[in-house]
Structure formats: structure tokens, C-alpha cells
Design an enzyme around this catalytic site. Sequence first.
Site, PDB file in Angstrom:
ATOM      1  N   PRO A   2       0.824  -1.212   0.000  1.00 26.05           N
ATOM      2  CA  PRO A   2       0.000   0.000   0.000  1.00 26.05           C
ATOM      3  C   PRO A   2       0.855   1.258   0.000  1.00 26.05           C
ATOM      4  O   PRO A   2       1.862   1.343   0.705  1.00 26.05           O
ATOM      5  CB  PRO A   2      -0.793  -0.125   1.299  1.00 26.05           C
ATOM      6  N   GLU A   3       0.449   2.220  -0.813  1.00 27.51           N
ATOM      7  CA  GLU A   3       1.157   3.495  -0.877  1.00 27.51           C
ATOM      8  C   GLU A   3       0.347   4.550  -0.129  1.00 27.51           C
ATOM      9  O   GLU A   3      -0.651   4.238   0.528  1.00 27.51           O
ATOM     10  CB  GLU A   3       1.389   3.872  -2.338  1.00 27.51           C
TER      11      GLU A   3
END
Length: 293
Positions: A2-3
Site C-alpha cells: 500500500p502506498e
Amino acid sequence: MPELPEVETVRLGLTPAMEGFRIARAVTNRDDLRFPLQKDFVARLTGQIVTGLGRRAKYLLADLASGDVLLMHLGMSGSFRVVAADGAHTPGEFHHPRSEDRTHDHVVFDMSSGARVIFNDPRRFGFMKIFPRAAIDDEPHLKGLGPEPLGNAFDAVMLARACAGKQTSLKAALLDQRVVAGLGNIYVCEALWRAHLSPKRKAATLANRKNEPTDHALRLTDAIRAVLGDAIKAGGSSLRDHRQTSGELGYFQHSFAAYDREGERCRTDGCGGAVKRFVQNGRSTFWCSGCQK
């Protein structure tokens, strides 16, 4: 992994259930996450009020009334879901079967709000850590991080100065968390496409001889802010493991212009080129050589 937009989406989902409420009970079903949970993990959380829930780069930070901070990282496959304390689902709520597999529910918080917050992580690359707020400047996971790309400190002047003289590629510079915090492969590819800049371009070209921002830097900062904002509104990108706290999928992946579109037509008006893929620093880079220079 996840960014920034995915982590911010999780923060927004957790806030109504956690912020301002007491952790009535904390349960650890297994301690061997990416890093072992501290021996006093449960004791330091139980009974504490979450006074604020923030984010730094890809980390979630829960401020506690005790003066401690609970740092949480999703890793590769970590996700949170929020349900009623009795396990009942909100009507109309969708829960993906993966996040419903209780064998991977490693940490559970029962909140005084009546919500049960569950951290699920099949691969166990995520982790949690408690440390004093007063020591945040020395926390190894946060120390040395660059400015937040959606914060006031991030602008073309800052980015130009950070990249001045760098002979590395522009993409590599943007992935360096010391330059700007929270960007990852997906949104760097998307921002470079929006700014019409090649991922192979030298980072140094964002600054002129006086280390002032060039037009490239101005376009890129605008593109970074825009793509992150759009992704947060869309609930992030669900390519593999990311889920919102409700269990729902993010949908920004349907708006990708470059990432994961190898061989497809470029979406720049009048370009006529196709998206290409090549490996750069061990990661897939997606770009259009026709309009990204």
C-alpha cells in the site's frame, strides 16, 4: 505494498471508530509479525484513549492519552476491518473473504465506541510498535523521511533543491523516501505520465543552474498532488491485497493512465503512442515514450 493513498484511506476509515475513544481491550493472537510485538504491548494500550489518528508517509500513527504513539504499518497484505463488537456487519457492507479469514486476525482492538478494529495480515509483513511521542524525532522508521507530498512543505522549490545535482533517474529520486515521503511505484508512474516526464530523465533536470525549479519541477509537483488527491477520493488502488476498512475495494486502478497498461494506447490527447514497460531498479516502470520526455 500500500502506498500513501491506500494508507490515508485506511486512516479515514479508522478515525470514526478510534479517534476520541478508549481501547477497552487489546488482544494479540500472535506476536510474530514482521517485528515481534513488544512484551508490554497490550498493557500499554489497554484503557488508553486514542487522542488522534494521523499518518506519516506509509505509517499510521495513533496518539494515546498516555503520551505514547502506536505506529502501524500494513506491510504487503495487511488490512483493517471495523465491525460491531459482537462481530455483526453493517448492512450493505462488503467484506472480502480474505480479510474474513480469522486465522490471520493478529491484533484486535475493542473500542469504547462499540467498534471492533481488527488487523488482518496473511503474510505478516506488517507490524506495530509503541514509542513515546517525545521520542518521535528519533524513531528509526520515521527519521529521515522527506516532506509529505500533500503538505505545505512540498512544492517545486523544495523538490528542485532535493534533486539538484542528482544524476540518478527521476523515478528513482521520487521513490527515495528521503526526497518525498509516501510515494511508491504506482503513483510515481502515474505522476510522471501526467507531467509528461520520462522516468529515465535525470533528476537534476528539475533544477536550473541556480537550483531554482524548472518547468519540469512545477509540472511534476502539480501532477503528484493531483494524482494522490484523485486516488484518495477513489479509496486507493486495489491491485492485490489492499482493502478499505469496510472491506470494500478501492477503484483508482480503473483510472490508471500508465501503470499496468503495457501495450495499451496512451491516453494523452493526440499522442497515438502505446504504454511500454521496462524494469528500472528492480521494478516495473510503465510509460509512454511518445509524450513523456
